[in-house]
Structures are given as C-alpha cells and as structure tokens.
Scaffold this active site. Structure first.
Site, short mmCIF file in Angstrom:
data_model
loop_
_atom_site.label_atom_id
_atom_site.label_comp_id
_atom_site.label_asym_id
_atom_site.label_seq_id
_atom_site.Cartn_x
_atom_site.Cartn_y
_atom_site.Cartn_z
N GLY A 29 39.22 13.43 -6.86
CA GLY A 29 38.00 13.54 -7.66
C GLY A 29 37.17 12.28 -7.72
O GLY A 29 36.04 12.31 -8.21
N CYS A 55 30.12 46.01 -3.53
CA CYS A 55 29.34 45.68 -2.33
C CYS A 55 28.80 46.96 -1.69
O CYS A 55 29.53 47.94 -1.53
CB CYS A 55 30.22 44.93 -1.34
SG CYS A 55 29.45 44.71 0.28
N CYS A 76 30.73 47.26 2.02
CA CYS A 76 32.18 47.42 2.18
C CYS A 76 32.85 47.90 0.91
O CYS A 76 34.07 48.09 0.87
CB CYS A 76 32.83 46.11 2.65
SG CYS A 76 33.00 44.87 1.37
N CYS A 84 28.40 41.52 -0.12
CA CYS A 84 29.26 40.34 -0.14
C CYS A 84 28.52 39.15 0.48
O CYS A 84 27.91 39.29 1.54
CB CYS A 84 30.52 40.58 0.68
SG CYS A 84 31.64 41.77 -0.03
N CYS A 108 33.43 40.69 4.44
CA CYS A 108 32.79 42.00 4.39
C CYS A 108 33.03 42.76 5.70
O CYS A 108 33.39 43.93 5.70
CB CYS A 108 31.30 41.81 4.15
SG CYS A 108 30.46 43.30 3.59
#
Lengths: 258, 300
Positions: B32, B241, B244, B266, B272
């Site tokens: 970080g 979606c 899909c 998606c 997808c």
C-alpha cells in the site's frame, strides 16, 4: 486551579539569521489561566506563539507541557507524531484568518467532526450529533451544518474555527488575533462567547493581540513585548491601569478614546 | 518480424527495467505504500496507461501470456493498442482469456473470474494519492501517510453521507491495506474492492505521470473504509446481463437507440462470452426463443 503549571517556557529565543524574532522569553502558564501577549506589529508576538505551539522550532530554550498523565514533556524532544497528536487533541490553534484554520471546501459539520474522526471516532451519527452540539454552542444555526464555510460571514467562520478546535475538549488553546478583521459589534459578541467558553470549560489560553481592549476583556495576566523581549508582565488590570515600563505607558496612552 | 531488432525486449532498456523492478520489490515489501520511481517517456500520452505499461514491461518474460483489459473489455482502443504494443516489442503470447493469462494489465476493472496464484494484475493508475483532493500538498500527505493520520479520509465519507444520505463514492473507493496504509485502488468501481481482499494474485499499481508504484502482495488484507452506522456496500443491479443472463457481475449500460432504449451487459467481455458459449443467454441474445427458457430455467 492546580498547584502545577500547565506550560513551562524557559528562555526561549528565535533568531532569523542575525535578526531577533524573540529573545529570552520565560514564563509559566497555569490551568484555566488566560494570558495575553500584547505589543505592536513586529514585536515578536506571533513568533513567540509559533514557538510555543510547535509550529516553529525555537533557536534556544525549551517549552515543557504537562501531559494528561501529569508528566512534563519537552515539546521539542517528542516525536513529530506525538506533537501532532497533541496538537489535534489536547490543544487548539485559532488563526487570525479563519481560512487558515478551516477546510473551506468541506461542510461546517465535517470541519467540526474532523478532529473526532482523527482520533478514531467511526460512528457517523455520533460525529454529527457532536458537530451539531458544538455549532449550537458557538451560535451557528443548526440548518447551516451542511454548508461550506465559504458561504459564512467572517464572524461565523471565526466561531466555526473555535468550535472545530474545542470539540476534543482541549486543555490549552492558542489564539492569534482572534478578533482581527471583524467589525466591533461582531467582535463584541465573539469576545463574549470566548469568555463564556473559557470560563465554562476551564481552558488555559494564550492570546496574541495588539488590541488592548481584547486583552482587558479576555485575559487574567498580560505580557507586553517590544523588539522580541518582554518589557512588562503582570495582572491585566494592573498593567493597563498602572503601567510601569515606559513602553507600556506609551502603549496604554495611545489607545484612541471615542 | 524484422523491426523487432530495433527494440530491446519489452521496449524498455535493461537498466530501466531493473530500476522499476527495485521499486516493485519495495512496494511489495511495504503493501500500500507509494514508491517513487523514475517514470520514463513512453510512446503514448500520459493518462493512457504509461504507468501500467512500464510495470508490465519490467515484469514480462518470454514465457508469459498477456491479457489487457480496458473497463473490463478486451476489444477497446486502449486494450487493443497496448496488447499490440507488447506483441510488437516482446512477441509474447497474448490472450483474452482470464484463466490463461499470467499477466493481466487492467484499466478500471478486476476480472469477474477469480484470479489464481501465479497471476499478476497490473493496474493503470491516474492519481495514486487517495488524499489528493482533500489535501493538495504532497509534502503534507506524505507526512500523513508516515504518521498514519487518516482522519481526513473519513471527512470525505462524512461529506458523502451528509450530502447524499449514503456513501456516494462509487469508484476509487479508499481501502486500508494490511491495517496500515490507506490506498487508492485506482478508479475501479467499488464493486471490485472485495476482490482485492486476500486475493491469491499479486496486484501491482503503476502511475506513470505521478511516478509512483504500489502493490498488494497475495493474500493481503484489504479493507474498504466506512462508518459503523454506514457500512461499506457494493453496487447491485436490478436486472441480469442482457446477453448472458449473469446476475452478480458488474454491468455497463449500452445505449441502443435515440428513444431512450438501453441494455445492461457485463463489462467483463471475456466473462460474458464464456458464459454465452456455455449456453447461458439473456433477453437480448441473438436467439431470444432460447433466452426465455434459460432465463426461466438455467439461472438459479
């Protein structure tokens, strides 16, 4: 009042090259006491205040503060993390220009709440309640809590700055010309508010001002500075009513009478 | 490819790659923490992923397989150009399959398919400093990181709640890494934040213009900041979606006509397409007759 001072200042000097900022200043500040530092522009008042508030390292001398555990600690021997922690919990600093002490682009509520979040408060409801409470105590209407200080008048900004500093219940507050730039009626209300808060909370304060009337109203004790040195010190009423040093006599006699 | 001889492998010279690898190693050692590095001029403008490209160039080897996504898609300009760039300067294998890739360079998304040990996700970062818009002084923000003074980050979240009634930050949502540094996850939707937590993949972040590299090593704790009474939440979508039929993936709104028609699909194109090839269909698939049976049957 306690039998131990809160702040011990020993022979503090600050030099800017060969120029003197302040020289050989020593005093003690007691809990609940308000000390005014007066003098003309350039007399070293703000330099002294910055040295005390760890904003500027003094060239020589030491500043000791009595922590909540009762131990005296030399401010300039602490780590920076400890100093900064002290500054946002046990201390407050009220700037002459509120824009220096506030975050102008976040709301009033967040300005007050910032210190609480900085010491680990993570409950939105509690933070907001504390902010609302403090805005009320400094006479800012509750419906202004989500407004940015940009939309506030000079007097409101100064009151907000005071609330922001006092929310963590500090024991010592530094003020640099807290009423500078405000008109007289706003100034009077702010002084009234400050007086009430200082006596209610038992705050110790060091107030730098060039306005003797402010010093008379707020402070118990007074130090007069000239050319970086302290020329006279004593109870405020005594210094103003019976000035001993020639410079203090000049200063007191220079007050304009209306 | 005769022109290959004019480039060093993966474009950057060896000394530069070494410098970047050192920065990456330091970044991995301090999760970080933003490590400064000597960002180079790249043959693309700042803001197009120069940081990510340099990180990828420093870690890629001849045996790697590279996938590049932009907002989840493999076929957008930025993704296609960067993929073509690495094909030209390193002739590594490229893929659009998340599972086949060893290095995935990404802009603004984490793939829906869970990443595995051995994979590396390289993020393109525009502004690495999470405190930038609250405290403009870099000297001050670096001090705040050093002293772990992160109260200000919550001021931003407080402002969100005060103004909108909930935490309205939806992307670049600040996280705390391994209980120490507050980090900007780059402008990924906060939907993806939980995927960073204890991910088996190595995550590297490169900011070219800002000259910073930071990292999340595998299995590192990544916690999104929040309030006790306003906990962190990810986005949810009311419909599946349209192609899909997936629920629980991150959807993009695609405008269909100028009469206000749109569909949600998606944003991860590979995910997808995989689902569609497995037979899943949404209500706007090429063969809608099948879609109805699937919408009713397959999706449970």
């Amino acid at each position: 009042m306690s039998d131990m001072p809160l702040l011990r200042v020993n022979a503090v000097s600050k030099f800017y090259g060969s120029r003197i900022g302040c020289q050989n200043v020593s005093f003690e500040l007691w809990p609940g006491e308000v000390l005014a530092v007066v003098g003309e522009s350039g007399s070293g008042k703000t330099t002294l205040l910055d040295c005390l508030a760890t904003r500027l390292a003094p060239s020589t001398g030491s500043v000791e503060y009595r922590m909540r555990d009762g131990q005296f600690r030399d401010l300039y021997r602490m780590s920076e993390a400890e100093r900064r922690f002290l500054m946002r919990t046990d201390w407050g600093f009220v700037h002459q220009n509120p824009a220096d002490g506030l975050r102008m682009t976040v709301s009033a509520g967040a300005n007050v709440g910032e210190r609480l979040m900085a010491v680990g408060d993570r409950h939105y409801g509690n933070i907001r309640a504390a902010a609302a409470d403090w805005l009320g105590r400094v006479e800012i209407a509750a419906d202004r809590i989500d407004d940015q200080p940009r939309a506030f008048s000079g007097g409101m900004r100064q009151r907000l700055q005071i609330a922001r500093n006092l929310v963590t219940n500090p024991r010592l507050v530094f003020m640099d010309e807290p009423t500078g730039g405000l008109d007289v009626s706003v100034q009077a209300r702010l002084l009234d508010l400050l007086r009430g808060l200082v006596s209610d909370l038992g705050l110790a304060a060091i107030v730098v001002t060039h306005d003797l009337a402010v010093a008379r109203l707020l402070s118990h004790r007074m130090m007069v500075m000239k050319d970086g040195r302290i020329v006279e010190t004593g109870l405020t009423d005594r210094v103003l009513d019976d000035p001993q040093a020639p410079y203090t006599q000049l200063l007191v006699s220079s007050i304009l009478q209306v | 490819m005769t022109e290959l001889a004019t480039y060093n492998f993966a474009y950057l010279d060896e000394q530069t790659k070494r410098m970047i690898r050192r920065a990456i190693l330091k970044a991995i050692a301090i999760p970080g923490y933003q490590v400064p590095f000597a960002s180079r001029e790249m043959p693309m403008p700042y803001g197009w992923g120069t940081g990510g490209v340099q990180v990828t160039a420093a870690i890629i080897g001849p045996n790697d397989t590279l996938k590049v996504i932009d907002q989840g898609a493999d076929d957008t300009t930025n993704a296609v150009s960067i993929r073509a760039f690495f094909q030209k300067v390193s002739s590594v294998r490229v893929t659009t399959k998340t599972t086949e890739a060893t290095i995935i360079q990404t802009r603004h998304r984490i793939p829906e398919t869970a990443l595995q040990t051995g994979q590396t996700l390289v993020y393109q970062v525009p502004i690495p400093e999470p405190l930038r818009f609250l405290e403009p002084r870099e000297t001050e923000t670096r001090k705040m990181h050093a002293l772990e003074e992160y109260g200000l980050m919550h001021v931003k979240l407080y402002e969100d709640i005060a103004r909108h009634g909930h935490i309205a930050t939806t992307y670049a949502y600040p996280v705390k890494v391994e209980g120490r540094y507050v980090m900007d996850p780059s402008p990924t939707p906060k939907f993806d934040n939980p995927k960073m937590h204890r991910s088996p993949a190595l995550q590297l972040f490169g900011a070219g213009r800002e000259k910073r590299i930071y990292a999340i090593p595998p299995y590192t704790e990544v916690v999104s900041l929040d309030f006790e009474d306003h906990p962190f939440e990810i986005q949810t979508f009311s419909e599946p979606c349209a192609l899909c039929g997936a629920r629980g993936s991150y959807l993009d709104e695609v405008i269909l006509d100028d009469k206000g028609g749109s569909m949600f699909v998606c944003s991860d194109t590979d995910f997808c397409e995989d689902r569609q090839s497995e037979g899943h269909q949404g209500h706007l698939s090429a063969n809608p007759a099948q879609a109805d049976t699937h919408a009713a049957g397959v999706e449970k």
